[in-house]
Write a protein that holds these residues in place. Structure first.
Motif, mmCIF file in Angstrom:
data_model
loop_
_atom_site.group_PDB
_atom_site.id
_atom_site.type_symbol
_atom_site.label_atom_id
_atom_site.label_comp_id
_atom_site.label_asym_id
_atom_site.label_seq_id
_atom_site.Cartn_x
_atom_site.Cartn_y
_atom_site.Cartn_z
ATOM 1 N N GLY A 187 0.879 -1.174 0.034
ATOM 2 C CA GLY A 187 0.004 -0.066 0.101
ATOM 3 C C GLY A 187 0.864 1.327 0.010
ATOM 4 N N HIS A 188 0.449 2.198 0.767
ATOM 5 C CA HIS A 188 1.051 3.622 0.742
ATOM 6 C C HIS A 188 2.392 3.339 1.372
ATOM 7 C CE1 HIS A 188 -0.530 3.411 4.915
ATOM 8 N NE2 HIS A 188 0.249 4.443 5.071
ATOM 9 N N SER A 233 1.775 9.239 6.042
ATOM 10 C CA SER A 233 1.552 9.614 4.843
ATOM 11 C C SER A 233 2.749 8.962 3.767
ATOM 12 C CB SER A 233 1.380 11.106 4.346
ATOM 13 O OG SER A 233 2.548 11.571 4.504
ATOM 14 N N ARG A 234 2.313 8.750 2.596
ATOM 15 C CA ARG A 234 3.295 8.287 1.731
ATOM 16 C C ARG A 234 4.547 9.533 1.575
ATOM 17 N NH1 ARG A 234 5.626 4.405 -0.494
ATOM 18 N NH2 ARG A 234 6.625 4.606 -2.540
ATOM 19 N N GLN A 235 3.989 10.558 1.356
ATOM 20 C CA GLN A 235 5.080 11.835 1.396
ATOM 21 C C GLN A 235 6.038 11.868 2.487
ATOM 22 O OE1 GLN A 235 3.368 15.588 0.914
ATOM 23 N NE2 GLN A 235 5.262 16.615 0.579
#
Length: 188
Positions: free
Chosen positions: A124-125, A170-172
């Motif tokens: 996933g992320h 978060s991905r970021q």
């Protein structure tokens, strides 16, 4: 009152009747282990129950076995291999199903057993994150452990790389944290 790590402020960590001290060291890896090094593979779904320190885990082995458990982790805010207290309760499928109906943040990963490490490759992320951990029964074992060369950086004392924190990341943010350690994952 809790501290930033989710532990109880001023609480000392003592093993109890059912809880044990959890000693582990965590490391970032640049890539998943070679298949020839893997002894067992698990597909893991962790459900972090909202508003609690509880994690519901479904771990399915590649050979068809399945383990269902409820875990409580009481972290400590101190450096080193002692992560806090951990209590596991093994569940029946009906018990798991009931608890799985509660609100939760979900994290999925594949765990490869590559002794002495358990290597988690996230989905996933969090795809691109490869995190290894080694568990110990004594402080001396933890302190004397020499990580294998594939361990790029130790993140034992970096709370950002704990499951309870990663599930909300978060991905970021993940990519930024990995870059701080010199890792820039390539995603297929």
């Amino acid at each position: 009152m809790t501290d930033k790590s989710g532990g109880v402020r001023g609480q000392t960590v003592r093993p109890g009747k059912d809880a044990r001290i959890e000693r582990e060291r965590r490391f970032l890896l640049a890539e998943a282990p070679a298949p020839s090094a893997v002894t067992v593979t698990w597909m893991i779904t962790d459900r972090y129950l909202v508003g609690t320190r509880l994690r519901l885990r479904r771990a399915e082995r590649s050979d068809g076995g399945c383990e269902l458990k409820l875990t409580q982790k009481v972290p400590v805010a101190r450096p080193g291999a002692i992560q806090g207290l951990i209590t596991n309760t093994y569940l029946s499928p009906a018990e798991y199903a009931l608890l799985a109906s509660l609100p939760a943040a979900v994290l999925t990963k594949t765990r490869f057993s590559v002794p002495p490490l358990g290597v988690d490759v996230f989905d996933g992320h969090l795809q691109g994150l490869v995190l290894a951990e080694a568990e110990f029964t004594t402080d001396e074992e933890a302190q004397s452990f020499i990580p294998p060369p594939e361990c790029v950086a130790e993140v034992t004392d970096d709370a950002r790389f704990t499951g309870g924190r990663l599930v909300e990341t978060s991905r970021q943010d993940l990519l930024q944290w990995l870059a701080e350690y010199g890792l820039r994952p390539t995603i297929p």
